[in-house]
Design an enzyme around this catalytic site. Structure first.
Site, PDB file in Angstrom:
ATOM      1  N   LYS A  86       0.851  -1.194   0.000  1.00  0.00           N
ATOM      2  CA  LYS A  86       0.000   0.000   0.000  1.00  0.00           C
ATOM      3  C   LYS A  86       0.878   1.232   0.000  1.00  0.00           C
ATOM      4  O   LYS A  86       1.998   1.213   0.546  1.00  0.00           O
ATOM      5  CB  LYS A  86      -0.865   0.016   1.260  1.00  0.00           C
ATOM      6  N   GLY A 117     -20.796   7.030   2.543  1.00  0.00           N
ATOM      7  CA  GLY A 117     -19.691   7.304   1.616  1.00  0.00           C
ATOM      8  C   GLY A 117     -20.215   7.239   0.191  1.00  0.00           C
ATOM      9  O   GLY A 117     -20.869   6.258  -0.179  1.00  0.00           O
ATOM     10  N   TYR A 118     -19.957   8.298  -0.590  1.00  0.00           N
ATOM     11  CA  TYR A 118     -20.465   8.291  -1.972  1.00  0.00           C
ATOM     12  C   TYR A 118     -19.343   8.581  -2.963  1.00  0.00           C
ATOM     13  O   TYR A 118     -19.498   9.323  -3.913  1.00  0.00           O
ATOM     14  CB  TYR A 118     -21.631   9.274  -2.115  1.00  0.00           C
ATOM     15  N   GLY A 119     -18.178   7.983  -2.718  1.00  0.00           N
ATOM     16  CA  GLY A 119     -17.065   8.076  -3.655  1.00  0.00           C
ATOM     17  C   GLY A 119     -17.188   6.949  -4.660  1.00  0.00           C
ATOM     18  O   GLY A 119     -18.298   6.498  -4.976  1.00  0.00           O
ATOM     19  N   ASN A 120     -16.065   6.443  -5.147  1.00  0.00           N
ATOM     20  CA  ASN A 120     -16.097   5.390  -6.161  1.00  0.00           C
ATOM     21  C   ASN A 120     -16.885   4.179  -5.676  1.00  0.00           C
ATOM     22  O   ASN A 120     -17.831   3.722  -6.323  1.00  0.00           O
ATOM     23  CB  ASN A 120     -14.661   5.011  -6.547  1.00  0.00           C
ATOM     24  N   ALA A 121     -16.509   3.647  -4.508  1.00  0.00           N
ATOM     25  CA  ALA A 121     -17.154   2.420  -4.027  1.00  0.00           C
ATOM     26  C   ALA A 121     -18.623   2.651  -3.694  1.00  0.00           C
ATOM     27  O   ALA A 121     -19.498   1.907  -4.149  1.00  0.00           O
ATOM     28  CB  ALA A 121     -16.401   1.899  -2.806  1.00  0.00           C
ATOM     29  N   GLY A 122     -18.915   3.698  -2.932  1.00  0.00           N
ATOM     30  CA  GLY A 122     -20.283   3.925  -2.474  1.00  0.00           C
ATOM     31  C   GLY A 122     -21.259   4.236  -3.598  1.00  0.00           C
ATOM     32  O   GLY A 122     -22.369   3.700  -3.642  1.00  0.00           O
TER      33      GLY A 122
END
Ligand code: GLU
Length: 417
Positions: free
Chosen positions: A107, A219-224
């Site tokens: 990472k 969460g409303y980024g890429n995943a959400g």
């Protein structure tokens, strides 16, 4: 008595220690797995738009490569720490092993606030990061990818910088790239799609009807955002609440995830979405829904709020959203948790497909990517569920059992102890 607070990495070591006994792990293998194999800290000078030079701190941690080259994302975040990166590197080792792809765990991260940087500054930082770590990465060595606040454009700049240093086009050095520069079809929504496949399995196991399920997404980024769209499309479930760092929204009739995304793109947040009620992130986590998807950062379900979580399934699309105290509480209350490094492994699985395609210079169609992704996710879920039932442990411990056993076997066969 007050409990000594431990770092995230100590928690991860404790999780490993917890399954070492069940697996009869050799002490030497156990000791190697408790620490990363290599940690790199670098300083990255970047010329800012105002002419000043700022020096950013960056890291790359390589946890284990017994099963294949190190693999894992790069985070750009103001609160980044070496402890978080170290923890996430270890999780990548377990994540790649649990979905049975031939890669190890790594990472990276840079302490910066991309929201306050121009595109030019971000590009110079991305290239500077590669200039600082290029000798330690490579298609056969360590393959980065996107993570929190990094995206396909950033991957394209990084691939370009590495290719320039090598003197040839080297798309296999990094994944999550745009399709036009060696990315894979189906990588964009892979984390969420993989997560939805595990939710499908979990609801089947628990006898829950997905088409009647309600969903809350933190969460409303890429995943959400992709999870919201896919829970709606694939599972036919109703997404009733979503949130981002500024707050959340709720509509018991269901939200249209694509329209919410459009609203967020236009306004910078999901809040004040027409026709929905504004709520707080805390309210969202405690909402009575069938499925709760924490899809942002670490430590959101804690000893403080776990007893108030009323979802039947918690699908951890984020890395590390649930603290160990909360985990115990949820298990005790009968909440079925799909642990992070199983639930969100779809991203790295399609990253693996991207890497294979880059190395062979032959690209697959989207159906092939999705079919193979479903195969890996379903098999991983079933392997973990079987260990959970066999040893009467929660799904997180079971996921460790599956993953650690696979890594330990590779280490033993390679003669590392
Ligand atoms: N950053 C993602 C994760 O945590 C993807 C890693 C990758 O594709 O290598 O799983």
């Amino acid at each position: 008595m007050e409990r000594k607070s431990s770092t995230l990495f100590e928690t991860i070591q404790a999780q490993l220690d917890g399954v070492a006994g069940i697996l009869h792990l050799e002490p030497g293998i156990h000791a190697i797995l408790r620490e990363p194999m290599r940690e790199l800290a670098v300083s990255i000078p970047v010329r800012m738009d105002n002419g000043e030079t700022r020096v950013f701190k960056g890291f790359r941690v390589q946890h284990n490569n017994a099963r294949g080259p190190f693999k894992g994302g790069i985070r750009f975040h103001p609160d980044e720490t070496i402890d978080t990166i170290r923890s996430l590197a270890a999780w990548m080792t377990w994540k790649c092993a649990v979905v049975d792809i031939p890669l190890g765990g790594g990472k990276g991260g840079v302490i910066c606030n991309p929201k306050e940087m121009s595109a030019g500054e971000l590009e110079r930082l991305s290239r500077g990061y590669i200039d600082a770590i290029w000798e330690f990465i490579g298609p056969e060595r360590d393959i980065p990818a996107p993570d929190v606040y990094t995206n396909p454009q950033i991957m394209a700049w990084m691939m370009d910088e590495y290719s320039k240093l090598m003197g040839y086009y080297a798309p296999g050095v990094i994944t999550g790239k745009p399709v036009a520069v060696g990315g894979s079809l189906g990588r964009g929504d892979a984390t969420s799609r993989g997560g939805v496949y595990t939710v499908v399995e979990a609801t089947r196991h628990r006898g829950i009807d997905l088409s009647a399920a309600t969903v809350a997404i933190q969460g409303y980024g890429n995943a959400g955002s992709f999870a919201a769209v896919l829970m709606h499309e694939i599972a036919g479930s109703k997404v009733v609440a979503v949130s981002d760092s500024r707050g959340g929204i709720y509509n018991e009739q269901g939200l249209d995830p694509s329209k919410v995304l459009q609203h967020k793109t236009e306004t910078g947040s999901v809040i004040d979405f027409p026709g929905a009620e504004n709520i707080t992130n805390d309210e969202l986590l405690e909402m009575k829904v069938t499925i709760l998807c924490p899809s942002a950062l670490e430590n959101v379900i804690t000893g403080k709020n776990a007893s108030r979580v009323r979802a039947r399934i918690v699908a951890e699309l984020a890395n590390g959203p649930t603290t160990p105290e909360a985990d115990e509480e949820l298990y005790h209350n009968g909440v079925f948790v799909i642990p992070d490094f199983l639930c969100n492994a779809g991203g790295v699985t399609v990253s693996y497909f991207e890497w294979v395609q880059c190395l062979s210079r032959y690209y697959w169609d989207e159906d092939e990517v999705r079919e193979r992704l479903a195969g890996h996710m379903t098999a991983a879920f079933q392997a973990v569920l079987a260990e959970s039932l066999k040893h009467k442990v929660n799904m997180r411990a079971a996921a460790y059992i599956v993953a650690v056993a696979r890594v330990a076997e590779a280490m033993k066969l390679r003669g590392w102890t």
